[in-house]
Write a protein that holds these residues in place. Sequence first.
Motif, PDB file in Angstrom:
ATOM      1  N   LEU A   1       0.818  -1.211   0.000  1.00 10.39           N
ATOM      2  CA  LEU A   1       0.000   0.000   0.000  1.00 10.39           C
ATOM      3  C   LEU A   1       0.852   1.262   0.000  1.00 10.39           C
ATOM      4  O   LEU A   1       0.436   2.301  -0.514  1.00 10.39           O
ATOM      5  N   LEU A   2       2.036   1.167   0.585  1.00 14.28           N
ATOM      6  CA  LEU A   2       2.812   2.369   0.855  1.00 14.28           C
ATOM      7  C   LEU A   2       3.189   3.172  -0.387  1.00 14.28           C
ATOM      8  O   LEU A   2       3.022   4.402  -0.402  1.00 14.28           O
ATOM      9  N   PRO A   3       3.704   2.546  -1.459  1.00 10.64           N
ATOM     10  CA  PRO A   3       4.030   3.352  -2.647  1.00 10.64           C
ATOM     11  C   PRO A   3       2.823   4.088  -3.210  1.00 10.64           C
ATOM     12  O   PRO A   3       2.937   5.239  -3.658  1.00 10.64           O
TER      13      PRO A   3
ATOM     14  N   VAL B   1      11.868   4.475   5.814  1.00  9.66           N
ATOM     15  CA  VAL B   1      12.508   5.196   4.708  1.00  9.66           C
ATOM     16  C   VAL B   1      13.707   5.996   5.211  1.00  9.66           C
ATOM     17  O   VAL B   1      14.794   5.985   4.607  1.00  9.66           O
ATOM     18  N   VAL B   2      13.536   6.691   6.343  1.00  7.10           N
ATOM     19  CA  VAL B   2      14.615   7.521   6.895  1.00  7.10           C
ATOM     20  C   VAL B   2      15.806   6.667   7.305  1.00  7.10           C
ATOM     21  O   VAL B   2      16.964   6.994   6.997  1.00  7.10           O
ATOM     22  N   GLU B   3      15.554   5.572   7.990  1.00  2.10           N
ATOM     23  CA  GLU B   3      16.648   4.705   8.453  1.00  2.10           C
ATOM     24  C   GLU B   3      17.463   4.167   7.281  1.00  2.10           C
ATOM     25  O   GLU B   3      18.706   4.148   7.326  1.00  2.10           O
ATOM     26  N   LYS B   4      16.780   3.732   6.242  1.00  2.00           N
ATOM     27  CA  LYS B   4      17.491   3.163   5.092  1.00  2.00           C
ATOM     28  C   LYS B   4      18.307   4.218   4.363  1.00  2.00           C
ATOM     29  O   LYS B   4      19.432   3.953   3.921  1.00  2.00           O
ATOM     30  N   ARG B   5      17.758   5.418   4.230  1.00  2.00           N
ATOM     31  CA  ARG B   5      18.494   6.481   3.525  1.00  2.00           C
ATOM     32  C   ARG B   5      19.703   6.934   4.340  1.00  2.00           C
ATOM     33  O   ARG B   5      20.789   7.143   3.780  1.00  2.00           O
TER      34      ARG B   5
ATOM     35  N   LEU C   1      17.972  14.412   7.857  1.00  2.00           N
ATOM     36  CA  LEU C   1      17.322  13.116   8.056  1.00  2.00           C
ATOM     37  C   LEU C   1      17.454  12.634   9.499  1.00  2.00           C
ATOM     38  O   LEU C   1      16.546  11.981  10.029  1.00  2.00           O
ATOM     39  N   LYS C   2      18.546  12.975  10.144  1.00  2.00           N
ATOM     40  CA  LYS C   2      18.698  12.606  11.554  1.00  2.00           C
ATOM     41  C   LYS C   2      17.718  13.384  12.423  1.00  2.00           C
ATOM     42  O   LYS C   2      17.211  12.856  13.425  1.00  2.00           O
ATOM     43  N   ARG C   3      17.417  14.619  12.033  1.00  2.00           N
ATOM     44  CA  ARG C   3      16.371  15.382  12.735  1.00  2.00           C
ATOM     45  C   ARG C   3      15.010  14.713  12.529  1.00  2.00           C
ATOM     46  O   ARG C   3      14.211  14.605  13.454  1.00  2.00           O
ATOM     47  N   CYS C   4      14.772  14.268  11.301  1.00  2.47           N
ATOM     48  CA  CYS C   4      13.519  13.572  11.007  1.00  2.47           C
ATOM     49  C   CYS C   4      13.422  12.284  11.822  1.00  2.47           C
ATOM     50  O   CYS C   4      12.352  11.957  12.365  1.00  2.47           O
TER      51      CYS C   4
ATOM     52  N   PHE D   1      10.978  12.270  -0.955  1.00  2.00           N
ATOM     53  CA  PHE D   1      10.672  11.113  -0.112  1.00  2.00           C
ATOM     54  C   PHE D   1       9.163  10.889   0.023  1.00  2.00           C
ATOM     55  O   PHE D   1       8.731   9.799   0.361  1.00  2.00           O
ATOM     56  N   GLN D   2       8.372  11.925  -0.191  1.00  2.00           N
ATOM     57  CA  GLN D   2       6.908  11.840  -0.079  1.00  2.00           C
ATOM     58  C   GLN D   2       6.487  11.232   1.259  1.00  2.00           C
ATOM     59  O   GLN D   2       5.656  10.322   1.322  1.00  2.00           O
ATOM     60  N   PHE D   3       7.046  11.759   2.320  1.00  2.00           N
ATOM     61  CA  PHE D   3       6.749  11.220   3.651  1.00  2.00           C
ATOM     62  C   PHE D   3       5.258  11.330   3.961  1.00  2.00           C
ATOM     63  O   PHE D   3       4.631  12.368   3.755  1.00  2.00           O
ATOM     64  N   LEU D   4       4.706  10.259   4.507  1.00  2.00           N
ATOM     65  CA  LEU D   4       3.272  10.223   4.808  1.00  2.00           C
ATOM     66  C   LEU D   4       2.906  11.169   5.942  1.00  2.00           C
ATOM     67  O   LEU D   4       1.846  11.805   5.917  1.00  2.00           O
ATOM     68  N   THR D   5       3.773  11.261   6.965  1.00  2.00           N
ATOM     69  CA  THR D   5       3.447  12.115   8.107  1.00  2.00           C
ATOM     70  C   THR D   5       3.705  13.592   7.818  1.00  2.00           C
ATOM     71  O   THR D   5       3.425  14.444   8.661  1.00  2.00           O
ATOM     72  N   ALA D   6       4.240  13.899   6.633  1.00  2.00           N
ATOM     73  CA  ALA D   6       4.424  15.298   6.246  1.00  2.00           C
ATOM     74  C   ALA D   6       3.231  15.818   5.454  1.00  2.00           C
ATOM     75  O   ALA D   6       3.133  17.018   5.195  1.00  2.00           O
ATOM     76  N   LYS D   7       2.329  14.934   5.066  1.00  2.00           N
ATOM     77  CA  LYS D   7       1.201  15.340   4.222  1.00  2.00           C
ATOM     78  C   LYS D   7       0.101  15.999   5.060  1.00  2.00           C
ATOM     79  O   LYS D   7      -0.143  15.602   6.207  1.00  2.00           O
ATOM     80  N   PRO D   8      -0.598  16.976   4.497  1.00  2.00           N
ATOM     81  CA  PRO D   8      -1.765  17.529   5.193  1.00  2.00           C
ATOM     82  C   PRO D   8      -2.759  16.410   5.458  1.00  2.00           C
ATOM     83  O   PRO D   8      -2.983  15.547   4.607  1.00  2.00           O
ATOM     84  N   SER D   9      -3.363  16.408   6.652  1.00  2.00           N
ATOM     85  CA  SER D   9      -4.245  15.306   7.034  1.00  2.00           C
ATOM     86  C   SER D   9      -5.501  15.834   7.713  1.00  2.00           C
ATOM     87  O   SER D   9      -5.473  16.852   8.405  1.00  2.00           O
TER      88      SER D   9
END
Length: 359
Positions: free
Chosen positions: A86-88, A135-139, A162-165, A191-199
């Motif tokens: 689902l993630l992509p 995603v952050v850990e792998k990058r 990314l370490k801040r993220c 990265f299209q982070f999910l938690t960065a999207k308006p919700s």
Amino acid sequence: MRIGIIGLPASGKSTVYQLLTHGQPSHQVGQLGEASIAVVKVPDPRLERLALMFNPKKVTPASVELADFAPLVKESGKPASPGGQLLPQMRQSTALLMVVRAFQDERVPHIEGRVDPVKDAASLWTELVLADLDVVEKRIARIEEAMRKGKKGESHQELALLKRCYAALQEEQPLRGMSLTAEEERLLRGFQFLTAKPSLLVVNTDEGAGGELGSLAPIPALGASQPASMAISAKLELELADLPPDEASAFCAELGVGASAAPRLRQACYDLLGVMTFFTVGSDEVRAWTIPLHATALQAAGAIHSDLAQGFIRAEVVAYEALIRCGSLAATRHDGSLRLEGKDYLVADGDIMNIRFNI
């Protein structure tokens, strides 16, 4: 622009999707965990009024894409899990509607045996956080490995960001709450982070709740980064949508729930995207166009056609309210409501525009 609708099993998220896409066709994508997708016309009374004024051959409303994803389950946020496919698809969404269940129905048991919208909302956020954390850990690991091997081109700035993220996600804080510079926003965009999207948190209530949030409490882990929320009885609203307006009003009065909440939900979806509407008018077509908030006249011209942006000279602009008051474009010219603006003019929601340009 796509709004992704997510939720746990039996949350009623597909009912919310049916409500928002009522009467409009959708198609399926994917194999496992496929999503239903529909392009939905955005209702706008202003467009209808302009169509009556100009009597065009064609009326074209603004539109938005909605995607109803398969239910999220525990550890869906991990790519290796059964729900990881689902993630992509979810990352392609511009914004997210998170549907949580607050209705009781013995025929539809809750996945955990008890209806608890606060707990369900927290569970959804946990899955989004886990997905972004992966995603952050792998990058970070790839950048650090490349630096150890002496490879050039790796960004120390990106690594620090990314370490801040990572630190924020470890605290279960959504990335949209971070304070970022324009350059940092650029670095994270891909990265299209999910938690960065308006919700928007949609609380699916019982039919007699009247769109009240009731005892819904904040999600403790999110602190000041709580998403906006609204309550709606999706099942009731879907029933109302099938009734003539007078019967729908009578039904609402009988239940004591007031007017339909569906228009508020549709407007909330549009607002979630951070966009506004301007119009072009004429005998051939009256059309609503969608552009980002604070967009310029040059950007509006580009939304219509790239040639208009390249050859931009001036924009003829009149506010919707002024046109309605005057009754015609000719009258707005006479009283000075119609004006010429340059490419840096900040378009206002509801502006009627005509672009002057060189071919």
